[in-house]
Motif scaffolding. Structure first.
Motif, mmCIF file in Angstrom:
data_model
loop_
_atom_site.group_PDB
_atom_site.id
_atom_site.type_symbol
_atom_site.label_atom_id
_atom_site.label_comp_id
_atom_site.label_asym_id
_atom_site.label_seq_id
_atom_site.Cartn_x
_atom_site.Cartn_y
_atom_site.Cartn_z
ATOM 1 N N ALA A 478 0.831 -1.208 0.000
ATOM 2 C CA ALA A 478 0.000 0.000 0.000
ATOM 3 C C ALA A 478 0.862 1.253 0.000
ATOM 4 C CB ALA A 478 -0.933 -0.004 1.213
ATOM 5 N N ARG A 479 1.974 1.220 0.758
ATOM 6 C CA ARG A 479 2.856 2.391 0.786
ATOM 7 C C ARG A 479 3.490 2.637 -0.570
ATOM 8 N NH1 ARG A 479 5.928 1.289 6.638
ATOM 9 N NH2 ARG A 479 4.102 1.806 7.953
ATOM 10 N N THR A 480 3.921 1.573 -1.218
ATOM 11 C CA THR A 480 4.505 1.716 -2.557
ATOM 12 C C THR A 480 3.477 2.297 -3.521
ATOM 13 O OG1 THR A 480 5.953 -0.173 -2.138
ATOM 14 C CG2 THR A 480 5.628 0.477 -4.442
ATOM 15 N N TRP A 481 2.281 1.802 -3.401
ATOM 16 C CA TRP A 481 1.176 2.285 -4.247
ATOM 17 C C TRP A 481 0.939 3.783 -4.026
ATOM 18 C CZ3 TRP A 481 -4.201 3.122 -2.633
ATOM 19 C CH2 TRP A 481 -5.090 3.284 -3.715
ATOM 20 N N LEU A 482 0.976 4.209 -2.765
ATOM 21 C CA LEU A 482 0.777 5.621 -2.444
ATOM 22 C C LEU A 482 1.881 6.487 -3.041
ATOM 23 C CD1 LEU A 482 -0.325 5.546 1.316
ATOM 24 C CD2 LEU A 482 -1.726 6.185 -0.639
ATOM 25 N N GLU A 483 3.104 5.979 -2.986
ATOM 26 C CA GLU A 483 4.252 6.783 -3.409
ATOM 27 C C GLU A 483 4.417 6.840 -4.923
ATOM 28 O OE1 GLU A 483 7.527 5.004 -1.466
ATOM 29 O OE2 GLU A 483 6.939 5.680 0.541
ATOM 30 N N THR A 484 3.882 5.867 -5.639
ATOM 31 C CA THR A 484 4.113 5.805 -7.086
ATOM 32 C C THR A 484 2.863 6.081 -7.910
ATOM 33 O OG1 THR A 484 3.761 3.408 -7.039
ATOM 34 C CG2 THR A 484 6.029 4.204 -6.828
ATOM 35 N N ASP A 485 1.827 5.301 -7.691
ATOM 36 C CA ASP A 485 0.659 5.379 -8.555
ATOM 37 C C ASP A 485 -0.230 6.592 -8.273
ATOM 38 O OD1 ASP A 485 1.586 3.100 -9.645
ATOM 39 O OD2 ASP A 485 0.140 1.760 -8.677
ATOM 40 N N ILE A 486 -0.363 7.038 -7.030
ATOM 41 C CA ILE A 486 -1.305 8.126 -6.712
ATOM 42 C C ILE A 486 -0.615 9.209 -5.895
ATOM 43 C CG2 ILE A 486 -3.354 6.648 -6.813
ATOM 44 C CD1 ILE A 486 -3.312 6.598 -3.760
ATOM 45 N N ARG A 487 0.586 9.568 -6.294
ATOM 46 C CA ARG A 487 1.346 10.545 -5.524
ATOM 47 C C ARG A 487 0.563 11.857 -5.367
ATOM 48 N NH1 ARG A 487 6.756 10.955 -4.479
ATOM 49 N NH2 ARG A 487 7.162 9.193 -5.873
ATOM 50 N N LEU A 512 -1.767 4.064 7.012
ATOM 51 C CA LEU A 512 -0.832 3.299 6.186
ATOM 52 C C LEU A 512 0.611 3.692 6.410
ATOM 53 C CD1 LEU A 512 -2.916 3.367 2.870
ATOM 54 C CD2 LEU A 512 -2.674 1.443 4.445
ATOM 55 N N LEU A 513 0.842 4.954 6.740
ATOM 56 C CA LEU A 513 2.219 5.434 6.911
ATOM 57 C C LEU A 513 2.673 5.418 8.362
ATOM 58 C CD1 LEU A 513 2.128 8.470 4.429
ATOM 59 C CD2 LEU A 513 2.973 6.137 4.014
ATOM 60 N N ASP A 514 1.861 4.879 9.250
ATOM 61 C CA ASP A 514 2.215 4.813 10.671
ATOM 62 C C ASP A 514 3.446 3.915 10.847
ATOM 63 O OD1 ASP A 514 2.409 4.641 13.380
ATOM 64 O OD2 ASP A 514 0.380 3.872 13.714
ATOM 65 N N PRO A 515 4.555 4.438 11.388
ATOM 66 C CA PRO A 515 5.773 3.621 11.559
ATOM 67 C C PRO A 515 5.571 2.411 12.459
ATOM 68 C CG PRO A 515 6.239 5.963 11.855
ATOM 69 C CD PRO A 515 4.763 5.817 11.836
ATOM 70 N N ALA A 516 4.573 2.433 13.298
ATOM 71 C CA ALA A 516 4.343 1.321 14.225
ATOM 72 C C ALA A 516 3.766 0.096 13.526
ATOM 73 C CB ALA A 516 3.419 1.761 15.350
ATOM 74 N N GLN A 517 3.284 0.252 12.298
ATOM 75 C CA GLN A 517 2.680 -0.868 11.580
ATOM 76 C C GLN A 517 3.766 -1.732 10.928
ATOM 77 O OE1 GLN A 517 -0.345 -1.529 11.930
ATOM 78 N NE2 GLN A 517 -1.229 0.439 12.603
ATOM 79 N N ALA A 518 3.631 -3.034 11.092
ATOM 80 C CA ALA A 518 4.563 -3.970 10.445
ATOM 81 C C ALA A 518 4.343 -3.925 8.942
ATOM 82 C CB ALA A 518 4.354 -5.373 10.982
ATOM 83 N N VAL A 519 5.454 -3.891 8.177
ATOM 84 C CA VAL A 519 5.329 -3.730 6.729
ATOM 85 C C VAL A 519 4.687 -4.937 6.058
ATOM 86 C CG1 VAL A 519 7.262 -2.109 6.591
ATOM 87 C CG2 VAL A 519 7.690 -4.577 6.412
#
Length: 602
Positions: A478-487, A512-519
């Motif tokens: 989801a993070r990759t998707w946020l950073e690339t497809d829908i920046r 989704l960007l919460d550092p506490a969440q396991a990738v």
């Protein structure tokens, strides 16, 4: 082994607000009891004023209602209003400063700022201070203090029974309306006055209890004093098209007068504010002015309902009428500006009636064939000056009709009050009721309209191109998707759907960007709250309220198979309001018409 999808969370939909709830019946029953009590309290306060008047001016023990005008005290009458003002000042200083003034602005302030909570001591101190002030010659009507007392009693009941703010406001308004209805036998105008000045809404949940209270209070009045009009006058001449124009013009003139009266009262109040003495002494100084004017024109002392009767029945005319108009205005404006306990209704009715009768008498003398009835002119003046000063157009017209029971005067009353309201609103930003609140930094609603968002539907404003997340995907995906497809995407919340496209919940960028969440955590594991949705047929008001209750900034819109059909965000609500503003600005531009640009000639 793959983790099974969790059970679908409960769908939380907006509440559908009913027209009425069963609790309104309970509030209505309380309001009815309140109205019955106010009918008795009103009679008791009138008798208390009579007792003070008889003691102060006639040195006799009687509660019969009496006018101070017939006293035989000579020049010593100067000291009676002074002593009354001194007592009121002491009560305000050591009891409650809220008893000062005419009562309605103070009730409005408690509704707007204090959740309709009027201090309990006001319920006792207001009628006592008013009885002293009026009984010792104060140029006020008894209705103002009774209205304030009714409002305080309604608020007290609401506080004692631990009701909601809305229910307390309803009972406060019901008590105030009952006080007016009990004084004048005018239930309809009392209800309308409550709508125009206290309720700040027109809704069955509040109107019904106010109506019941007013009817109950009026019934008590009928049982005690009979069914006749408060100000009986002979039959009026039927208005014609030409005379109706005259009456409307008189209403416009009274609109101008209402502006002058309001500015004069607050100018005098400002003058008292500049005095180098404590405000406790101001009512005594005002009382000195009342006594001096009362020595000159005894008719100005006390309630003065007989003056209204004399004006409407044409028993007062010419020089006597002009003298009453000038003297009553000076006495009332100075007394009210001094901060004593008084009201505005009866004094303004006296001033407007006298002014209207003078204008009507002059027109009838100059143009005897015009058919203008000076008594209708007095009626119009009486209602129109209060309509202009208080911005209660309908209540003013209906009040004069109810207190005279003259149907032929109703059409001139409506036209005159509308003209007065128009002139007053064009010239003066605030009314005699709201100016004091504005000076304290309180913003009072100027108009009541239906909720704009309640007229619009979710289906017409929800965004349809919704980006979704797969419940089986991981946080890293989801993070990759946020950073690339829908920046550059504007959305900050994304529906999470299962393999069949059914909505399970919503995750935001922050989730989704919460550092506490396991990738490597699946997105379904981040869903921890029920799914808040809106239905296509919900109004935007229901949806907005649902957002507030759920603490979310967006609602999913689902179809019958629970698939995502759209999403409603706070931005969509703002866009709905933007449409309203664009329409309003377009209408204003059309009304303004084409004007030449700067430097051009028309």
């Amino acid at each position: 082994m793959a983790r099974p999808d969790p059970a679908p969370p409960e769908l939380r939909t907006p509440r559908i607000t009913p027209i009425l709830e069963g609790r309104v019946a309970f509030i209505g029953a309380l309001a009815t009891i309140l109205g019955l009590a106010l009918g008795l309290i009103a009679e008791g306060l009138l008798r208390l004023i009579g007792l003070v008047t008889n003691l102060a001016y006639y040195h006799r023990l009687s509660s019969s209602f009496a006018s101070p005008a017939g006293h035989h005290l000579g020049w010593t009458v100067l000291f009676v209003p002074v002593l009354g003002g001194l007592v009121v000042g002491l009560m305000a200083r050591h009891g409650s400063a809220a008893i000062r003034g005419h009562g309605i602005p103070e009730a409005m302030e408690q509704i707007l700022l204090n959740e309709s909570r009027i201090p309990p001591r006001i319920t006792l101190l207001k009628p006592l201070s008013a009885a002293v002030a009026i009984g010792t010659g104060g140029p006020f009507g008894a209705e103002g203090p009774i209205i304030a007392t009714g409002g305080a009693l309604g608020s007290l009941v609401g506080q004692f029974l631990a009701m909601s703010t809305l229910e307390r406001k309803t009972l406060l308004a019901a008590g105030a309306a009952a006080g007016m209805a009990a004084t004048f036998g005018s239930p309809v105008s009392a209800v309308v006055l409550a709508v125009e000045l206290l309720l700040f809404e027109y809704h069955p949940r509040s109107i019904i209890p106010v109506v019941l209270a007013s009817v109950a209070a009026t019934a008590v009045r009928y049982a005690l004093v009979g069914f006749g009009p408060v100000f009986p006058i002979p039959a009026l001449a039927s208005p014609t098209a030409s005379t109706l124009g005259v009456y409307i013009a008189i209403g416009a003139l009274m609109g101008l007068a209402s502006v002058g009266v309001t500015k004069a009262v607050y100018h005098i109040e400002d003058s008292f504010e500049r005095l180098p003495i404590h405000w406790m002494w101001w009512p005594a100084l005002g009382g000195l002015a009342v006594g001096l004017i009362g020595l000159w024109v005894p008719r100005t002392l006390g309630v003065g309902y007989e003056n209204i009767q004399g004006v409407l029945s044409a028993r007062l005319a010419g020089t006597a009428l002009l003298t009453l108009l000038v003297a009553k205005f000076l006495s009332w404006a100075i007394a009210l500006g001094s901060g004593t306990s008084g009201g505005t209704l009866a004094p303004l009715f006296t001033l407007g009636g006298a002014a209207g009768a003078l204008v009507g008498g002059g027109i009838a003398a100059l143009f005897p064939g015009a058919g203008v009835d000076p008594r209708i002119c007095a009626l119009v003046g009486m209602a129109a000056i209060f309509a202009g000063a208080s911005r209660t157009m309908l209540a003013s017209a209906i009040f004069v009709f109810e207190t005279t029971l003259q149907p032929l005067g109703l059409l001139p009353l409506l036209g005159g009050c509308a003209a007065a309201y128009l002139v007053s609103a064009l010239i003066m930003r605030r009314s005699i009721m709201t100016e004091k609140l504005a000076r304290r930094g309180v913003r009072v609603p100027e108009e009541y309209a239906s909720d704009y968002l309640d007229q619009l539907l979710v289906r017409d404003f929800a965004s349809r191109n919704v980006l979704t997340l797969n419940a089986g995907g991981t946080v890293q995906e989801a993070r990759t998707w946020l950073e690339t497809d829908i920046r550059g995407a504007a959305h900050h919340g994304f529906p999470v759907v299962d393999g069949e496209g059914r909505a399970l919940g919503v995750l935001t960028r922050r989730d989704l960007l919460d550092p506490a969440q396991a990738v490597d955590a699946p997105l379904r594991s981040l869903l921890h709250r029920p799914l808040a949705i809106a239905l296509e047929g919900n109004s935007l008001r229901e949806a907005a309220d649902h957002m507030v209750r759920e603490g979310v900034g967006r609602l999913l819109v689902l179809d019958g198979a629970r698939r995502v059909a759209g999403i409603l965000t706070r931005s969509d609500l703002l866009e709905a309001h933007a449409g309203r503003l664009r329409h309003s600005e377009r209408v204003q531009a059309e009304q303004a018409g084409p004007y030449p640009a700067p430097g051009e000639t028309g």
